[in-house]
Design a protein around this motif. Structure first.
Motif, mmCIF file in Angstrom:
data_model
loop_
_atom_site.group_PDB
_atom_site.id
_atom_site.type_symbol
_atom_site.label_atom_id
_atom_site.label_comp_id
_atom_site.label_asym_id
_atom_site.label_seq_id
_atom_site.Cartn_x
_atom_site.Cartn_y
_atom_site.Cartn_z
ATOM 1 N N VAL A 116 0.846 -1.194 0.000
ATOM 2 C CA VAL A 116 0.000 0.000 0.000
ATOM 3 C C VAL A 116 0.882 1.245 0.000
ATOM 4 C CG1 VAL A 116 -1.739 1.288 1.290
ATOM 5 C CG2 VAL A 116 -1.871 -1.211 1.190
ATOM 6 N N ASN A 117 1.905 1.235 0.868
ATOM 7 C CA ASN A 117 2.760 2.399 1.058
ATOM 8 C C ASN A 117 4.198 1.992 0.700
ATOM 9 O OD1 ASN A 117 4.513 4.259 2.215
ATOM 10 N ND2 ASN A 117 3.043 4.809 3.807
ATOM 11 N N SER A 118 4.688 2.482 -0.457
ATOM 12 C CA SER A 118 6.000 2.012 -0.921
ATOM 13 C C SER A 118 7.119 2.459 0.012
ATOM 14 C CB SER A 118 6.288 2.463 -2.353
ATOM 15 O OG SER A 118 6.428 3.845 -2.410
ATOM 16 N N SER A 119 7.033 3.713 0.548
ATOM 17 C CA SER A 119 8.165 4.119 1.394
ATOM 18 C C SER A 119 8.221 3.288 2.670
ATOM 19 C CB SER A 119 8.170 5.615 1.720
ATOM 20 O OG SER A 119 6.933 6.166 1.559
ATOM 21 N N GLU A 120 7.058 2.909 3.181
ATOM 22 C CA GLU A 120 7.070 2.067 4.384
ATOM 23 C C GLU A 120 7.657 0.684 4.054
ATOM 24 O OE1 GLU A 120 3.825 2.478 7.093
ATOM 25 O OE2 GLU A 120 3.824 0.321 7.500
ATOM 26 N N ASP A 121 7.193 0.068 2.971
ATOM 27 C CA ASP A 121 7.715 -1.260 2.607
ATOM 28 C C ASP A 121 9.213 -1.185 2.284
ATOM 29 O OD1 ASP A 121 5.235 -2.386 2.919
ATOM 30 O OD2 ASP A 121 4.727 -2.380 0.792
ATOM 31 N N TYR A 122 9.603 -0.169 1.480
ATOM 32 C CA TYR A 122 10.993 -0.100 1.025
ATOM 33 C C TYR A 122 11.949 0.366 2.133
ATOM 34 C CZ TYR A 122 10.298 -1.886 -3.620
ATOM 35 O OH TYR A 122 10.049 -2.753 -4.663
ATOM 36 N N SER A 183 -2.170 -8.862 -6.621
ATOM 37 C CA SER A 183 -1.045 -7.959 -6.422
ATOM 38 C C SER A 183 0.063 -8.721 -5.692
ATOM 39 C CB SER A 183 -1.497 -6.755 -5.598
ATOM 40 O OG SER A 183 -0.405 -5.924 -5.341
ATOM 41 N N ILE A 184 1.179 -8.901 -6.368
ATOM 42 C CA ILE A 184 2.286 -9.727 -5.862
ATOM 43 C C ILE A 184 3.480 -8.809 -5.559
ATOM 44 C CG2 ILE A 184 3.906 -11.576 -6.558
ATOM 45 C CD1 ILE A 184 1.069 -12.634 -6.157
ATOM 46 N N PRO A 185 4.238 -9.078 -4.475
ATOM 47 C CA PRO A 185 5.407 -8.250 -4.149
ATOM 48 C C PRO A 185 6.454 -8.230 -5.267
ATOM 49 C CG PRO A 185 4.859 -9.721 -2.336
ATOM 50 C CD PRO A 185 4.001 -10.139 -3.481
ATOM 51 N N GLN A 186 7.316 -7.220 -5.223
ATOM 52 C CA GLN A 186 8.433 -7.125 -6.180
ATOM 53 C C GLN A 186 9.677 -7.874 -5.669
ATOM 54 O OE1 GLN A 186 7.523 -3.518 -5.071
ATOM 55 N NE2 GLN A 186 5.664 -3.772 -6.285
ATOM 56 N N CYS A 187 9.571 -8.496 -4.472
ATOM 57 C CA CYS A 187 10.756 -9.054 -3.788
ATOM 58 C C CYS A 187 11.620 -9.950 -4.664
ATOM 59 C CB CYS A 187 10.331 -9.903 -2.596
ATOM 60 S SG CYS A 187 9.212 -9.110 -1.494
ATOM 61 N N VAL A 188 11.014 -10.954 -5.290
ATOM 62 C CA VAL A 188 11.810 -11.939 -6.030
ATOM 63 C C VAL A 188 12.492 -11.269 -7.221
ATOM 64 C CG1 VAL A 188 11.683 -14.048 -7.422
ATOM 65 C CG2 VAL A 188 10.482 -13.924 -5.230
ATOM 66 N N ALA A 189 11.749 -10.409 -7.920
ATOM 67 C CA ALA A 189 12.326 -9.727 -9.095
ATOM 68 C C ALA A 189 13.430 -8.757 -8.672
ATOM 69 C CB ALA A 189 11.225 -9.001 -9.857
ATOM 70 N N ASN A 190 13.184 -7.971 -7.623
ATOM 71 C CA ASN A 190 14.222 -7.051 -7.111
ATOM 72 C C ASN A 190 15.485 -7.823 -6.758
ATOM 73 O OD1 ASN A 190 12.567 -4.780 -7.130
ATOM 74 N ND2 ASN A 190 12.030 -4.893 -4.965
ATOM 75 N N SER A 191 15.275 -8.881 -5.983
ATOM 76 C CA SER A 191 16.385 -9.619 -5.406
ATOM 77 C C SER A 191 17.166 -10.358 -6.495
ATOM 78 C CB SER A 191 15.819 -10.605 -4.383
ATOM 79 O OG SER A 191 16.782 -11.026 -3.484
ATOM 80 N N PHE A 192 16.432 -10.995 -7.425
ATOM 81 C CA PHE A 192 17.110 -11.701 -8.525
ATOM 82 C C PHE A 192 17.956 -10.703 -9.322
ATOM 83 C CE2 PHE A 192 17.144 -13.576 -12.875
ATOM 84 C CZ PHE A 192 17.820 -14.751 -12.581
ATOM 85 N N SER A 193 17.395 -9.527 -9.589
ATOM 86 C CA SER A 193 18.136 -8.507 -10.354
ATOM 87 C C SER A 193 19.399 -8.098 -9.611
ATOM 88 C CB SER A 193 17.255 -7.270 -10.579
ATOM 89 O OG SER A 193 16.078 -7.632 -11.247
ATOM 90 N N GLU A 194 19.244 -7.843 -8.311
ATOM 91 C CA GLU A 194 20.387 -7.404 -7.503
ATOM 92 C C GLU A 194 21.490 -8.471 -7.487
ATOM 93 O OE1 GLU A 194 20.461 -5.072 -3.363
ATOM 94 O OE2 GLU A 194 19.809 -7.134 -3.136
ATOM 95 N N TRP A 243 5.186 -9.551 -10.864
ATOM 96 C CA TRP A 243 5.290 -8.582 -9.769
ATOM 97 C C TRP A 243 4.287 -7.465 -10.040
ATOM 98 C CZ3 TRP A 243 9.374 -9.323 -13.261
ATOM 99 C CH2 TRP A 243 9.733 -8.269 -14.078
ATOM 100 N N SER A 244 3.829 -6.837 -8.961
ATOM 101 C CA SER A 244 2.924 -5.700 -9.118
ATOM 102 C C SER A 244 3.762 -4.458 -9.412
ATOM 103 C CB SER A 244 2.090 -5.504 -7.844
ATOM 104 O OG SER A 244 2.949 -5.303 -6.748
ATOM 105 N N ALA A 245 3.089 -3.382 -9.819
ATOM 106 C CA ALA A 245 3.806 -2.160 -10.197
ATOM 107 C C ALA A 245 4.545 -1.576 -8.991
ATOM 108 C CB ALA A 245 2.828 -1.144 -10.756
ATOM 109 N N TYR A 246 5.749 -1.059 -9.259
ATOM 110 C CA TYR A 246 6.514 -0.380 -8.194
ATOM 111 C C TYR A 246 6.155 1.106 -8.149
ATOM 112 C CZ TYR A 246 10.404 2.085 -6.041
ATOM 113 O OH TYR A 246 11.150 2.946 -5.286
ATOM 114 N N HIS A 247 6.159 1.765 -9.319
ATOM 115 C CA HIS A 247 5.915 3.221 -9.304
ATOM 116 C C HIS A 247 4.453 3.529 -8.988
ATOM 117 C CE1 HIS A 247 9.946 4.343 -10.345
ATOM 118 N NE2 HIS A 247 9.948 3.424 -11.293
ATOM 119 N N ASP A 248 3.512 2.787 -9.610
ATOM 120 C CA ASP A 248 2.074 2.925 -9.278
ATOM 121 C C ASP A 248 1.820 1.846 -8.227
ATOM 122 O OD1 ASP A 248 -0.506 3.727 -9.334
ATOM 123 O OD2 ASP A 248 -0.888 3.209 -11.422
#
Ligand code: CP
Length: 321
Positions: A116-122, A183-194, A243-248
């Motif tokens: 819901v709140n990207s700054s809180e999650d991130y 709506s699925i987290p970006q975790c796996v995609a973020n982490s795999f990329s990193e 993954w669900s949208a990061y910016h929206d």
């Protein structure tokens, strides 16, 4: 190793990968390393692979694992520093975490984002509060934005497959967005990329529909395209993930079924091996024809979760000695 929250906690990715592959050959080679030590596995969300593979890994090292489903069996935890606790939460993390720090030698935690709140999650508030208040090493079993044990497993699986398939050139690894109804987290995609970027041994391409751009701090170094067919061309590995949208933030902007990997799309690749972290929604996120084919390595990938966890726990145990 003091903690395992992201690839930044790893001094050399390849060394950790080879340690994991050595454990795969000899699971009990360090069977007394964790003797008389206890590991807590706390789940604020469901799990099959992470829960079981981490328990097996701990037992292979002689540790006693204790699993606690905080979401179902524990008191509702409060994470806001200055909370006036007159609502639904019963116990503050400041009070609960030090207790856990006394019960266990290592604490592993799974938590998901609210989406819901990207700054809180991130900000990764939850896992950082466990780190701050337990006083013992913390291992992420998936956090709000990252899934490092999964990503280590993914690099292990790619490394192992490169050796068995005798792939001699630098592999082309493609991360492709796939459709999903939720709506699925970006975790796996973020982490795999990193992790792929930190590993540095692949030509790495990310493909997704417009609007699904990930946080650039994870994807920097990858080629990013909205043309899935271009991305798939000549690929040696295709990692399928929604993954669900990061910016929206947290929005499902598309369920376009044409993004689902099928045999026709796979034919564009260089006989690519297909990866997915599981669980997967068949014939929504990934077609059964691909999942049931010889190109799918999802079971091998999931089985390698044990060796990834064992390598990480072993490094942390050595740091405690
Ligand atoms: N891939 C993965 O983390 O699976 P689980 O959610 O079942 O643990």
């Amino acid at each position: 190793m003091k903690q395992f929250i992201s690839v930044k906690d790893v001094s050399n990715v390849n060394d950790l990968v080879h340690k994991a592959l050595a454990y795969k050959q000899q699971p009990y080679s360090d069977k007394t390393l964790g003797a008389n030590m206890r590991i807590g596995l706390l789940f604020l969300n469901p799990s099959l692979r992470t829960r079981l593979s981490t328990q097996i890994a701990a037992q292979n090292l002689g540790m006693e694992p204790i699993v606690f489903n905080v979401d179902k069996e524990g008191w509702a935890l409060e994470f806001n520093e200055q909370a006036i606790m007159n609502g639904t939460t019963v116990e503050h993390i400041k009070d609960a975490a030090p207790v856990l720090g006394h019960y266990f030698d290592i604490l592993c935690i799974r938590t998901f984002p609210g989406l819901v709140n990207s700054s809180e999650d991130y900000s990764e508030k939850i896992i950082h509060q466990f780190i701050k208040y337990t006083g013992i090493p913390v291992v992420s079993l998936e956090s709000a934005t990252l899934h490092p044990l999964q990503s280590l497993t993914d690099i292990i699986t790619i490394t192992e497959t490169i050796a068995t398939q005798k792939i001699l050139k630098k592999p082309k690894v493609v991360l492709t967005w796939a459709p999903h109804i939720k709506s699925i987290p970006q975790c796996v995609a973020n982490s795999f990329s990193e992790w792929v970027n930190a590993w540095g041994e692949a030509d790495f391409v990310i493909t997704h529909p417009e609007g699904y751009e990930l946080d650039e701090k994870f994807t920097q170094g990858a080629t990013i395209t909205h043309n899935q067919n271009d991305a798939l061309m000549g690929a040696d590995f295709v990692y399928v993930k929604n993954w669900s949208a990061y910016h929206d933030y947290g929005k499902v902007l598309s369920t376009d079924a044409s993004w689902m990997l099928n045999n026709e799309k796979l034919a564009i690749t260089h006989q690519a091996k297909v990866m997915h972290c599981l669980p997967v929604r068949r014939n929504v996120e990934l077609s059964s024809e691909v999942l049931d084919s010889a190109y799918s390595i999802v079971t091998k990938q999931a089985s390698n979760r044990v060796w990834a966890a064992q390598a990480v726990l072993s490094e942390i145990l050595k740091g405690l000695k």
